[in-house]
Design a protein around this motif. Structure first.
Motif, PDB file in Angstrom:
ATOM      1  N   LYS A 102      -9.320  47.576  91.429  1.00 32.80           N
ATOM      2  CA  LYS A 102     -10.516  47.572  92.263  1.00 32.80           C
ATOM      3  C   LYS A 102     -11.467  46.492  91.752  1.00 32.80           C
ATOM      4  O   LYS A 102     -11.624  46.308  90.555  1.00 32.80           O
ATOM      5  CB  LYS A 102     -11.211  48.930  92.190  1.00 32.80           C
ATOM      6  N   ASP A 103     -12.138  45.812  92.656  1.00 32.83           N
ATOM      7  CA  ASP A 103     -13.063  44.758  92.283  1.00 32.83           C
ATOM      8  C   ASP A 103     -14.485  45.268  92.142  1.00 32.83           C
ATOM      9  O   ASP A 103     -15.337  44.594  91.593  1.00 32.83           O
ATOM     10  CB  ASP A 103     -13.028  43.628  93.320  1.00 32.83           C
ATOM     11  N   SER A 104     -14.754  46.440  92.653  1.00 36.26           N
ATOM     12  CA  SER A 104     -16.122  46.942  92.685  1.00 36.26           C
ATOM     13  C   SER A 104     -16.209  48.275  91.968  1.00 36.26           C
ATOM     14  O   SER A 104     -15.291  49.096  92.020  1.00 36.26           O
ATOM     15  CB  SER A 104     -16.574  47.104  94.135  1.00 36.26           C
TER      16      SER A 104
ATOM     17  N   ASP B 293     -18.353  50.425  92.878  1.00 34.91           N
ATOM     18  CA  ASP B 293     -18.872  51.381  93.855  1.00 34.91           C
ATOM     19  C   ASP B 293     -17.947  52.586  94.016  1.00 34.91           C
ATOM     20  O   ASP B 293     -18.390  53.677  94.392  1.00 34.91           O
ATOM     21  CB  ASP B 293     -19.060  50.705  95.217  1.00 34.91           C
ATOM     22  N   SER B 294     -16.666  52.370  93.753  1.00 36.45           N
ATOM     23  CA  SER B 294     -15.725  53.489  93.890  1.00 36.45           C
ATOM     24  C   SER B 294     -16.029  54.597  92.891  1.00 36.45           C
ATOM     25  O   SER B 294     -15.630  55.745  93.102  1.00 36.45           O
ATOM     26  CB  SER B 294     -14.289  53.003  93.693  1.00 36.45           C
ATOM     27  N   PHE B 295     -16.755  54.281  91.823  1.00 31.39           N
ATOM     28  CA  PHE B 295     -17.107  55.304  90.838  1.00 31.39           C
ATOM     29  C   PHE B 295     -18.174  56.253  91.371  1.00 31.39           C
ATOM     30  O   PHE B 295     -18.559  57.205  90.686  1.00 31.39           O
ATOM     31  CB  PHE B 295     -17.603  54.661  89.541  1.00 31.39           C
ATOM     32  N   LYS B 296     -18.647  55.989  92.578  1.00 28.42           N
ATOM     33  CA  LYS B 296     -19.645  56.848  93.219  1.00 28.42           C
ATOM     34  C   LYS B 296     -18.991  57.800  94.215  1.00 28.42           C
ATOM     35  O   LYS B 296     -19.649  58.327  95.114  1.00 28.42           O
ATOM     36  CB  LYS B 296     -20.714  55.996  93.896  1.00 28.42           C
ATOM     37  N   THR B 297     -17.686  57.994  94.032  1.00 25.34           N
ATOM     38  CA  THR B 297     -16.933  58.948  94.841  1.00 25.34           C
ATOM     39  C   THR B 297     -16.096  59.822  93.918  1.00 25.34           C
ATOM     40  O   THR B 297     -15.772  59.424  92.789  1.00 25.34           O
ATOM     41  CB  THR B 297     -15.995  58.240  95.828  1.00 25.34           C
ATOM     42  N   SER B 298     -15.745  60.978  94.404  1.00 23.96           N
ATOM     43  CA  SER B 298     -14.909  61.874  93.591  1.00 23.96           C
ATOM     44  C   SER B 298     -13.573  61.232  93.261  1.00 23.96           C
ATOM     45  O   SER B 298     -13.090  61.309  92.118  1.00 23.96           O
ATOM     46  CB  SER B 298     -14.687  63.202  94.319  1.00 23.96           C
ATOM     47  N   ASP B 299     -12.960  60.589  94.248  1.00 24.03           N
ATOM     48  CA  ASP B 299     -11.668  59.944  94.007  1.00 24.03           C
ATOM     49  C   ASP B 299     -11.802  58.823  92.987  1.00 24.03           C
ATOM     50  O   ASP B 299     -10.936  58.646  92.118  1.00 24.03           O
ATOM     51  CB  ASP B 299     -11.093  59.396  95.315  1.00 24.03           C
ATOM     52  N   GLY B 300     -12.868  58.042  93.103  1.00 27.18           N
ATOM     53  CA  GLY B 300     -13.066  56.951  92.160  1.00 27.18           C
ATOM     54  C   GLY B 300     -13.302  57.445  90.748  1.00 27.18           C
ATOM     55  O   GLY B 300     -12.811  56.866  89.776  1.00 27.18           O
ATOM     56  N   ILE B 301     -14.052  58.529  90.625  1.00 31.44           N
ATOM     57  CA  ILE B 301     -14.285  59.107  89.297  1.00 31.44           C
ATOM     58  C   ILE B 301     -12.986  59.663  88.728  1.00 31.44           C
ATOM     59  O   ILE B 301     -12.688  59.486  87.532  1.00 31.44           O
ATOM     60  CB  ILE B 301     -15.375  60.189  89.377  1.00 31.44           C
ATOM     61  N   ASP B 302     -12.195  60.318  89.577  1.00 31.98           N
ATOM     62  CA  ASP B 302     -10.891  60.812  89.120  1.00 31.98           C
ATOM     63  C   ASP B 302     -10.053  59.665  88.562  1.00 31.98           C
ATOM     64  O   ASP B 302      -9.413  59.793  87.502  1.00 31.98           O
ATOM     65  CB  ASP B 302     -10.135  61.468  90.280  1.00 31.98           C
ATOM     66  N   ALA B 303     -10.046  58.552  89.279  1.00 27.56           N
ATOM     67  CA  ALA B 303      -9.249  57.404  88.841  1.00 27.56           C
ATOM     68  C   ALA B 303      -9.785  56.827  87.543  1.00 27.56           C
ATOM     69  O   ALA B 303      -9.022  56.427  86.654  1.00 27.56           O
ATOM     70  CB  ALA B 303      -9.233  56.340  89.931  1.00 27.56           C
ATOM     71  N   LEU B 304     -11.111  56.765  87.426  1.00 27.42           N
ATOM     72  CA  LEU B 304     -11.716  56.248  86.198  1.00 27.42           C
ATOM     73  C   LEU B 304     -11.356  57.122  85.000  1.00 27.42           C
ATOM     74  O   LEU B 304     -11.057  56.616  83.910  1.00 27.42           O
ATOM     75  CB  LEU B 304     -13.228  56.168  86.365  1.00 27.42           C
ATOM     76  N   VAL B 305     -11.368  58.430  85.193  1.00 25.95           N
ATOM     77  CA  VAL B 305     -11.017  59.355  84.108  1.00 25.95           C
ATOM     78  C   VAL B 305      -9.574  59.140  83.681  1.00 25.95           C
ATOM     79  O   VAL B 305      -9.263  59.052  82.482  1.00 25.95           O
ATOM     80  CB  VAL B 305     -11.255  60.813  84.528  1.00 25.95           C
TER      81      VAL B 305
END
Length: 722
Positions: free
Chosen positions: A35-37, A39-51
């Motif tokens: 991901k280039d942004s 902003d995805s960390f501001k979603t549940s899916d993005g946070i799941d991926a970050l974890v």
């Protein structure tokens, strides 16, 4: 420290590969989606991926050479092996702020864990679905990752800058931070682990994910570290509560993760994601397997560092079962002697003493002198034309090799000084074959295999051998190419002989460590009977059961049998066999040949039990170590015994440097047992209980006014002595 300095911290999220989690048994089986942004960390899916991406950071300690340099080298347990690392083992001037092979990666990677952890902690309450069953899990994981990263940093570097909020993507890189004191760091670490403990589930959400018991384990460890001698200048007000916390949290972990019945269960690795990777004792492990798409840049490389060199011995060649012999560390004499090698199975279940012949065409012949002296088996003669030993059977003449494929080719004899059985053979001029494993006599008879003997007849104990061979026929040779090698990380499931990418999970925490931490806490509280109770938990487990064959060896090299590569073309496995051997030298090393049946029929658990403090103070195994260290008081003997027990149970598992640093026993134990002092180095207790702050950090920061630090400001920021 009360001065403020500037630190440049790179936002780890910019380099973090985000992942979409697949529905599989292991949550780390995933597809990479960059991901280039942020902003995805501001979603549940993005946070799941970050974890999920941040879990990859748990692999770091096992990925590369820092696994040995920062955690296992330069201690009482291990010294340099064939590949020498003088900066880390000998504490030479090369261990400085410009060292970039291990020191800087540790700094960079754990700060690279802090940033995603901060994002998780900040974003979960704002953007994660609070009605989700995984809401607390995600937040707890964020707190755990941050605590874990700072704990790793403070153990190596002392007080470090505490960054507790994420970098704003739109802002300039933050450059001004306080280097917090150790006391401040521990307060934050413990607070974060407590939050993780409250939030994380009792059972893992998926294989390898965090639980409250992982947080409890590290709470026990953080409290024990804070109560230790390294921090005596400021920790007095914490000690009583810290020691009680070690016991409270440690007991929870032990109850939830019972010890394996047999120590070997921890190391009985047969294939990737096999049954031994889910034993009850493991609290947390970094997840590795044989999936090439998730192996990462390094994989698990622990299998590379401990092996003794074997491939240049007659009758052997490198194979998967024996590992690639990067050979960075060699077990010291302390490590050999700290075990009761008759009753304590942990030695024989942790070390390799036999290597198989997997190259018959390269195996030894009986030489002409051995044949002439009658050392060769009956029927063997010397063929002067062919210049080799043969056996004549009618019209047939066959080679008389001393061993063939499937036999043992190399033996390590781990005996005690005073053993009169072994001697080096002599040549035709009656000169001793110096350090030659192919010419060893046992009770006057030549041995067929290559024999590496620790003590020949007439040799006395030598803790710190130096540059001149003074015991046996291998250890005194420098570099230490041959050693009794640790077997805990052997990996026969790699996909090629040359592969560095190990497939085994790497244990980060197991409950036996908690047992020993509790024992130490009770000892420090003056409650010796309780300390003994917990010591006996691991010691009784370490004893042999009646009917157990003590000559059997098991380690992860055996996984080659289940490895499809080894059965395919190019695998190198045929009738010649493998380097991996299911034998050890228990009976021969202990001078118990001929008593195998009787000894195997008995148990040794009762012999391993501590019945009173006198058993500790007067331990036949530990007394020579007390003497070598100058330990005389009963209180010091008890703590010394516990550190010795930590060797017996946890050797090689990345605890030792930090344990000896926190207890400020590293100085005495290095000088007593590590031969680095003979190779250009010297441990300095005023300096070497901490690692140097990386020069790249010092050069890249500015003072409060925005100017590059002056030399005096850099010196103030640096740890003493560097």
């Amino acid at each position: 420290m009360n001065k403020r300095y500037i630190i440049k911290l790179t936002a780890a999220c910019s380099a973090l590969a985000l992942m979409s989690v697949a529905c599989t048994d292991s949550f780390l089986n995933e597809d990479y989606i960059v991901k280039d942004s942020t902003d995805s960390f501001k979603t549940s899916d993005g946070i799941d991926a970050l974890v999920v991406g941040t879990y990859q950071k748990l692999k770091f300690k096992f990925n590369y050479i820092w696994a040995i340099e920062c955690y296992n080298m330069g201690t009482d347990e291990f010294t340099d092996a064939n590949n020498t690392m003088p900066a880390w083992n000998c504490y030479t001037s090369s261990l400085n702020s410009s060292e970039t092979g291990a020191n800087q990666p540790v700094w960079d990677n754990y700060y690279g864990t802090v940033e995603p952890a901060n994002i998780i902690i900040a974003n979960v309450p704002q953007y994660y679905d609070q009605s989700s069953s995984t809401y607390n899990n995600r937040l707890g994981e964020g707190y755990f990752f941050r605590a874990y990263a700072y704990f790793e940093l403070v153990k190596q570097f002392g007080g470090v800058p505490l960054k507790l909020t994420p970098t704003k993507p739109s802002s300039n890189i933050e450059t001004y931070y306080t280097r917090a004191s150790e006391e401040e760091c521990y307060a934050q670490i413990i607070s974060d682990f407590e939050q993780a403990y409250k939030l994380l589930p009792e059972s893992p959400e998926a294989t390898g994910r965090l639980t409250k018991y992982a947080a409890a384990h590290f709470l026990a460890k953080a409290h024990l570290f804070r109560a230790s001698e390294l921090y005596d200048s400021w920790n007095s007000s914490y000690k009583e509560a810290d020691l009680n916390a070690v016991i409270t949290y440690g007991d929870e972990v032990v109850a939830a993760h019972p010890l394996c019945n047999d120590f070997v269960e921890l190391w009985d690795y047969q294939k990737a994601d096999g049954i031994n990777e889910s034993v009850s004792e493991v609290v947390l492990a970094a997840q590795f397997n044989d999936d090439a798409t998730t192996v990462g840049r390094y994989g698990n490389q622990m299998h590379l560092y401990y092996p003794s060199v074997y491939q240049d011995m007659p009758g052997t060649k490198r194979d998967i079962s024996g590992d690639r012999e990067f050979s960075y560390v060699s077990a010291t004499e302390y490590t050999m002697q700290v075990f009761d090698r008759v009753n304590d199975s942990r030695f024989w279940k942790s070390f390799i003493t036999c290597y198989g012949c997997n190259n018959t065409s390269g195996a030894l012949f009986w030489d002409s002198l051995q044949v002439a002296r009658g050392y060769a088996p009956e029927g063997v003669i010397w063929d002067s034309k062919k210049k080799k030993s043969v056996i004549v059977n009618g019209n047939d003449t066959v080679d008389a090799r001393r061993y063939v494929g499937g036999d043992v080719a190399i033996k390590y004899i781990v005996n005690n000084p005073g053993d009169t059985r072994y001697a080096q053979s002599t040549n035709e001029k009656d000169e001793t074959y110096s350090n030659d494993p192919a010419h060893v006599l046992k009770d006057g008879e030549a041995m067929a295999q290559n024999y590496f003997v620790r003590y020949f007849s007439g040799e006395e104990r030598s803790w710190n051998i130096g540059t001149t061979p003074s015991t046996g026929n291998y250890y005194g040779i420098y570099p230490h190419k041959r050693s009794v090698a640790l077997s805990k990380f052997r990996d026969g499931y790699r996909n090629s002989i040359s592969s560095q990418f190990g497939t085994r999970d790497a244990i980060i925490a197991r409950s036996a460590d908690d047992v020993l931490m509790i024992a130490e806490a009770y000892a420090r509280k003056g409650e010796a009977s309780n300390a003994i109770k917990y010591l006996n938990m691991v010691r009784q487990r370490a004893g042999y059961v009646a009917g157990e064959d003590r000559s059997v060896h098991v380690d992860g090299g055996q996984a080659y049998k289940n490895n499809t590569y080894c059965s395919g073309k190019g695998g190198g496995y045929s009738s010649d066999g493998a380097i991996y051997s299911e034998q050890n030298t228990y009976f021969e090393s202990n001078n118990l040949e001929g008593q195998e049946d009787a000894i195997n029929a008995t148990e040794s658990k009762s012999a391993m039990l501590i019945n009173s403090l006198d058993d500790i103070y007067n331990s036949e195994v530990d007394a020579p170590i007390y003497e070598a260290l100058g330990v005389t008081s009963d209180a010091d003997k008890l703590l010394c015994f516990i550190l010795n027990e930590r060797t017996r149970e946890l050797i090689g598992e990345s605890h030792r440097w930090e344990d000896l640093a926190r207890t400020k026993t590293l100085n005495a134990r290095w000088w007593a047992f590590n031969d680095g002092q003979n190779h250009g180095g010297a441990f300095d207790p005023a300096k070497h209980y901490y690692r140097p702050i990386p020069q790249s950090f010092l050069d890249g920061i500015t003072n409060a006014s925005g100017s590059t630090l002056s030399d005096s400001e850099k010196e103030a920021m640096q740890n003493p002595g560097y």
